[in-house]
Structure formats: C-alpha cells, structure tokens
Design a protein around this motif. Structure first.
Motif, PDB file in Angstrom:
ATOM      1  N   ALA A  78      42.615  39.045  29.103  1.00 14.30           N
ATOM      2  CA  ALA A  78      41.280  39.007  29.745  1.00 14.30           C
ATOM      3  C   ALA A  78      40.291  38.321  28.811  1.00 14.30           C
ATOM      4  N   ILE A  81      38.677  31.445  29.163  1.00 14.92           N
ATOM      5  CA  ILE A  81      39.640  30.613  29.900  1.00 14.92           C
ATOM      6  C   ILE A  81      40.503  29.748  28.971  1.00 14.92           C
ATOM      7  N   HIS A  84      43.804  31.159  27.618  1.00 20.63           N
ATOM      8  CA  HIS A  84      44.859  31.667  28.505  1.00 20.63           C
ATOM      9  C   HIS A  84      46.204  30.996  28.256  1.00 20.63           C
ATOM     10  N   MET A  87      47.955  31.905  24.859  1.00 23.28           N
ATOM     11  CA  MET A  87      48.322  33.332  24.831  1.00 23.28           C
ATOM     12  C   MET A  87      49.452  33.647  25.817  1.00 23.28           C
ATOM     13  N   GLU A 101      43.949  36.628  33.418  1.00 27.76           N
ATOM     14  CA  GLU A 101      42.754  36.434  34.228  1.00 27.76           C
ATOM     15  C   GLU A 101      42.756  35.036  34.863  1.00 27.76           C
ATOM     16  N   PRO A 103      40.705  31.529  35.965  1.00 25.15           N
ATOM     17  CA  PRO A 103      41.821  30.687  36.376  1.00 25.15           C
ATOM     18  C   PRO A 103      42.858  30.660  35.259  1.00 25.15           C
ATOM     19  N   GLN A 130      42.460  38.598  42.328  1.00 27.68           N
ATOM     20  CA  GLN A 130      42.667  39.891  42.983  1.00 27.68           C
ATOM     21  C   GLN A 130      42.362  39.877  44.480  1.00 27.68           C
ATOM     22  N   THR A 171      27.675  34.528  27.122  1.00 25.19           N
ATOM     23  CA  THR A 171      28.808  34.163  26.268  1.00 25.19           C
ATOM     24  C   THR A 171      28.762  32.667  26.001  1.00 25.19           C
ATOM     25  N   TRP A 173      30.688  30.149  26.117  1.00 27.55           N
ATOM     26  CA  TRP A 173      31.315  29.122  26.948  1.00 27.55           C
ATOM     27  C   TRP A 173      30.726  29.057  28.361  1.00 27.55           C
ATOM     28  N   HIS A 195      38.036  32.741  43.343  1.00 23.35           N
ATOM     29  CA  HIS A 195      38.800  33.531  44.320  1.00 23.35           C
ATOM     30  C   HIS A 195      38.658  32.927  45.716  1.00 23.35           C
TER      31      HIS A 195
HETATM   32  N1  LIG Z   1      38.939  38.459  38.227  1.00 21.67           N
HETATM   33  C1  LIG Z   1      37.619  38.415  38.271  1.00 21.67           C
HETATM   34  O1  LIG Z   1      36.978  38.741  39.271  1.00 21.67           O
HETATM   35  C2  LIG Z   1      36.845  37.943  37.069  1.00 21.67           C
HETATM   36  C3  LIG Z   1      35.470  38.161  36.957  1.00 21.67           C
HETATM   37  C4  LIG Z   1      34.818  37.725  35.810  1.00 21.67           C
HETATM   38  C5  LIG Z   1      35.519  37.045  34.828  1.00 21.67           C
HETATM   39  N2  LIG Z   1      36.858  36.821  35.008  1.00 21.67           N
HETATM   40  C6  LIG Z   1      37.635  36.080  34.008  1.00 21.67           C
HETATM   41  O2  LIG Z   1      37.817  36.892  32.879  1.00 21.67           O
HETATM   42  C7  LIG Z   1      38.035  36.043  31.743  1.00 21.67           C
HETATM   43  C8  LIG Z   1      37.126  36.471  30.620  1.00 21.67           C
HETATM   44  O3  LIG Z   1      35.795  36.208  30.974  1.00 21.67           O
HETATM   45  P1  LIG Z   1      34.584  36.951  30.234  1.00 21.67           P
HETATM   46  O4  LIG Z   1      33.346  36.447  30.853  1.00 21.67           O
HETATM   47  O5  LIG Z   1      34.854  38.403  30.202  1.00 21.67           O
HETATM   48  O6  LIG Z   1      34.762  36.334  28.756  1.00 21.67           O
HETATM   49  P2  LIG Z   1      34.136  36.796  27.359  1.00 21.67           P
HETATM   50  O7  LIG Z   1      33.725  35.571  26.636  1.00 21.67           O
HETATM   51  O8  LIG Z   1      33.115  37.872  27.590  1.00 21.67           O
HETATM   52  O9  LIG Z   1      35.409  37.404  26.569  1.00 21.67           O
HETATM   53  C9  LIG Z   1      36.119  38.541  27.013  1.00 21.67           C
HETATM   54  C10 LIG Z   1      36.647  39.305  25.794  1.00 21.67           C
HETATM   55  O10 LIG Z   1      37.676  38.565  25.127  1.00 21.67           O
HETATM   56  C11 LIG Z   1      37.484  38.715  23.715  1.00 21.67           C
HETATM   57  N3  LIG Z   1      38.163  37.639  23.010  1.00 21.67           N
HETATM   58  C12 LIG Z   1      37.764  36.357  22.852  1.00 21.67           C
HETATM   59  N4  LIG Z   1      38.681  35.674  22.133  1.00 21.67           N
HETATM   60  C13 LIG Z   1      39.679  36.558  21.847  1.00 21.67           C
HETATM   61  C14 LIG Z   1      40.903  36.468  21.133  1.00 21.67           C
HETATM   62  N5  LIG Z   1      41.300  35.316  20.565  1.00 21.67           N
HETATM   63  N6  LIG Z   1      41.672  37.577  21.031  1.00 21.67           N
HETATM   64  C15 LIG Z   1      41.296  38.741  21.611  1.00 21.67           C
HETATM   65  N7  LIG Z   1      40.143  38.893  22.302  1.00 21.67           N
HETATM   66  C16 LIG Z   1      39.345  37.815  22.409  1.00 21.67           C
HETATM   67  C17 LIG Z   1      35.976  38.705  23.574  1.00 21.67           C
HETATM   68  O11 LIG Z   1      35.567  39.226  22.301  1.00 21.67           O
HETATM   69  C18 LIG Z   1      35.580  39.605  24.730  1.00 21.67           C
HETATM   70  O12 LIG Z   1      35.660  40.958  24.386  1.00 21.67           O
HETATM   71  C19 LIG Z   1      37.801  34.601  32.238  1.00 21.67           C
HETATM   72  O13 LIG Z   1      39.021  34.011  32.539  1.00 21.67           O
HETATM   73  C20 LIG Z   1      36.988  34.816  33.504  1.00 21.67           C
HETATM   74  O14 LIG Z   1      37.140  33.759  34.428  1.00 21.67           O
HETATM   75  C21 LIG Z   1      37.521  37.280  36.083  1.00 21.67           C
END
Ligand SMILES: NC(=O)c1ccc[n+]([C@@H]2O[C@H](COP(=O)([O-])OP(=O)(O)OC[C@H]3O[C@@H](n4cnc5c(N)ncnc54)[C@H](O)[C@@H]3O)[C@@H](O)[C@H]2O)c1
Length: 408
Positions: A78, A81, A84, A87, A101, A103, A130, A171, A173, A195
């Motif tokens: 999570a 992007i 992803h 990892m 997560e 995309p 989801q 954040t 990015w 989505h």
């Molecule tokens: N499914 C959904 O409805 C939904 C909604 C919002 C975001 N997302 C997706 O979730 C993902 C994360 O988005 P976000 O806005 O939460 O990002 P974010 O920048 O807030 O990061 C999420 C977390 O990842 C941690 N992180 C960053 N680099 C890391 C690493 N190398 N190792 C371990 N942890 C690390 C950060 O410290 C943070 O806690 C994206 O792919 C986004 O598109 C999905």
C-alpha cells in the motif's frame, strides 16, 4: 486448515484502510498478521500502535521483513505507485502472493514485466481495484455476458468529486507526472477515478474476454490546480471489439456525486454506480438491483485468501486484467500530449476547511450533457478546451511521457 499469514508494506495514507482491514480479519480469526514495513512510523503512530498491539513485528525495509518471515502467505503493498513494480516483483520472486494497491503500474512495459514474473512464479497478484468486487458490478458483468443488453455499443463513465489544495499537499507525489525521476502520472483516471475507468473497460470486455484492449485512444487533459498532472479529463477509447468507452472526470466539481457507469446496447441500457446499485432498462421493462452497503476491501481480501486456499479460484482483479487500464492510461497521455492549464477566469476558488478548493462551474453544470453526447470537451465545445488526435494503440508496448509534458 492453517490460517493465512499476511504482512503489510505502508501503514500511512491509504495503508490505514489495510491496517484496519487486517485488524478486522485478525479479530475474525481469518488472518494472522505477522509483520509490517514502514520507514516513517512517527507520522503514523495510530496504525503502528494498532499493529504492534496485535503482536505484529515492525521493519523499516520490506526485503528484510520478507526474508525473516518465509511463513507469510501474502503481502499487501500500500505504498506510492512508483514502488509497486519493484516491490511486487521482489515479493513474488521470493515466493509470496501479493495484494497490491491500484494502479499496479504506470507504464505498459512495467505491467508486462510484472505479469511475466507473476506467470513465471505462479504466485497470485490481486490488484486492489476493490470496485470490481461489489455484487451490483458482478451482476452487471454477468448480465452483459449473457447478452441482456444485446450487442453493447457504448460504455460511459462519469466521475465528479472535489479535491482541495490539502489533497495535493498531503504527499510529495500528489499531482505529479514525474517524482524523483520516476513516472507517477497522478491524476483523475490514474488515481481517484482509476476504479471508474477500470470498471468501464471491464464492462466493455463483455464477450467473456477479460482482456479487451484499445484500438485507439483520444483524450484531453487539463488542470485548474497548480499541479503537473490533470484534475479534469475526458477519454474516448475504441476497443478491439468496436465498443466505445467514453470517460469523463473532474476533481473540481461543485457538489459530490457517486461515480457511475452507463452501458448502452442494441436491446437496452444498464446503469451502475458506486452505491452498489444496478438498474437495467430493456424491452422487458426496468429492473433495479440494490444490494446495499458492502465492504469492498473485505471482499478483496476474502477473495485472495479463498484463491490461496483453493487453487484455481479466480481473483476479482488479477494483474493481467489491468492491461487494458494501463494501455488506455498510456494512450491518454500519448493522445493528449499536454496537460493544459485552464485559465483562471473560468474557475472559482473558495475556502475548504483550513485549505482552499478550485471549482470549474461550467463543466460542473454541463458534464452530464457532454457525456450524453459522448463528445470530448473540445467538441462540445468549452472555451478552455483544446482538441487532440486519436492515438493508434495496436501493438503498443512501451510508454514514454510526451516531451511537452516533461517540461511542465
Ligand atoms: N484502493 C483505493 O481506493 C485507494 C485509495 C487511495 C489510494 N490508493 C492507492 O494507495 C497507494 C498509496 O497511496 P497513498 O496516498 O496512501 O500514499 P502515501 O504517499 O501516503 O504512502 C503510503 C504509505 O507508504 C509508506 N511508504 C512509502 N515508501 C515506502 C517504502 N519504501 N516502504 C514501506 N513503506 C513505504 C509511506 O510512509 C506511507 O505510510 C497508491 O497506489 C494509491 O493509488 C488506493
């Protein structure tokens, strides 16, 4: 039977939803959460406390975590992007199933590398799109597959939300096309409305062919906020089966609407929305299927756990099913070439809590009409809109950001 063991990478941002879901599944007795990785725990103390209270071990490096816990069945990713792909590949090569997560990747070459590793390793990779898991959307796909609308001709998706400045400041990015030298392409259809676009494309693959690719993509990208990426977009994708996918999104809408998809066929139409509601209008009359609130992320976990425990069970959102999404996303940038700034005279800016929000009144008012006409914004036309050309997608294998966008 052994309970599935899981780990999480990234506990802040949207990772909070995964922390909560893992906690819930652990309390239900259907998951054992073993370890998590988060480099920045100070910023995410609440999630940290929840996980450590369950006895979950904290790491700051995910490879170290995965090396120390070969007992893990799947790992949830999570994180931002751009992380992803490396990892996912590392996790699958180390023998773990993955929930990543959306995309899953930014470019088609990255996604294809991930798919190749997924096939080689035989691991499962569920992408957290989801909204593929709600009963109303599953029913829509079944109805389309059984020909309930006759021959499908058009799929129209509309997404209208508003996002304040604070959203873009949350954040590093956010709103970027490139961050730390890596593609991010953050914007309407790659992030909040991903989505919606993904479900539009699944609905267009109605003949039981999940991988229906675009023949051509024509798109326009705009922003009202001071960002590199888009907060206003429209896309016309003509799929290999001739179905037109018409997608309209904005993050500067005056109100807030449930994103929705309309499917038009020779024998009727179907309307689905994020409220897990489906309405069918055919010669037989109108049928409304309302399934009520649903925990979509729970569905995604339950589906992955089921597929791990029962090999052969299909995933709601496997990596391969995202090819069409990434191709349309890449084709959108190829066609639009530029993310145009909408001049200030067309927008209004107002306070939004401690932040501010920019709104685009003329598009807020007319988006339904544009979508009903299946036009692009420059065809409607709006005075701020700039035309683009269709981009042919046959055999498309490698994305490179158009040069004009690199300079923004
Ligand atoms: N499914 C959904 O409805 C939904 C909604 C919002 C975001 N997302 C997706 O979730 C993902 C994360 O988005 P976000 O806005 O939460 O990002 P974010 O920048 O807030 O990061 C999420 C977390 O990842 C941690 N992180 C960053 N680099 C890391 C690493 N190398 N190792 C371990 N942890 C690390 C950060 O410290 C943070 O806690 C994206 O792919 C986004 O598109 C999905």
């Amino acid at each position: 039977m052994k309970i599935c063991h899981a780990a999480l990478i990234g506990i802040g941002g949207f990772g909070v939803e995964h922390v909560n879901m893992m906690q819930k599944l652990a309390e239900e007795g259907s998951l054992q959460v073993v370890a998590f990785t988060e480099p920045n725990v100070d910023a995410h103390q609440e999630s940290y406390n929840k996980l450590t209270a369950l006895g979950v071990v904290h790491y700051t490096n995910h490879v170290e975590m995965l090396t120390h816990h070969p007992d893990i069945d799947f790992v949830t990713i999570a994180t931002p992007i751009a992380t992803h792909k490396p990892m996912c590949i590392q996790a699958m090569q180390m023998g773990f199933h993955v929930l990543v997560e959306k995309p899953p990747a930014i470019t088609i070459q990255d996604l294809d590398e991930m798919i190749a590793v997924q096939r080689e390793t035989g691991r499962l990779c569920q992408v957290n799109f989801q909204n593929t898991s709600g009963q109303a959307f599953r029913s829509l796909l079944e109805k389309l597959g059984s020909g309930a609308l006759g021959q499908v001709e058009h799929v129209v998706g509309i997404g209208r939300w508003k996002r304040s400045r604070a959203y873009y400041d949350r954040t590093r990015w956010a709103g970027k096309l490139v961050n730390d030298g890596q593609y991010v392409l953050d914007g309407t259809f790659n992030n909040p409305f991903a989505h919606l676009l993904h479900n539009c494309l699944l609905a267009a693959g109605v003949e039981g062919t999940p991988n229906m690719y675009p023949q051509s993509v024509q798109a326009e990208l705009y922003h009202v906020n001071d960002i590199e990426g888009d907060d206003v977009s429209c896309i016309r994708a003509i799929m290999d089966n001739g179905i037109g996918v018409h997608f309209y999104a904005m993050l500067c809408y005056e109100g807030s609407e449930e994103p929705s998809i309309a499917v038009y066929g020779t024998e009727g139409e179907a309307h689905w929305n994020y409220e897990n509601k489906l309405t069918l209008r055919t010669r037989k009359g109108e049928e409304e299927l309302a399934f009520g609130p649903v925990d979509l992320i729970h569905n995604m976990y339950a589906n992955l756990i089921d597929a791990i425990e029962n090999p052969g069970k299909p995933l709601f959102s496997p990596l391969e099913a995202c090819r069409s999404f990434v191709l349309v996303s890449n084709g959108t940038y190829e066609s639009a070439r530029v993310v145009h700034a909408i001049p200030g005279k067309f927008m209004i800016e107002q306070p939004a809590g401690k932040s501010t929000v920019r709104l685009l009144p003329d598009l807020s008012e007319k988006m339904e009409d544009v979508a009903a006409r299946r036009q692009l914004y420059s065809e409607y036309p709006f005075p701020w809109a700039e035309p683009s050309h269709p981009f042919p997608m046959k055999g498309y294998q490698r994305f490179k950001l158009p040069a004009d966008m690199m300079q923004t």
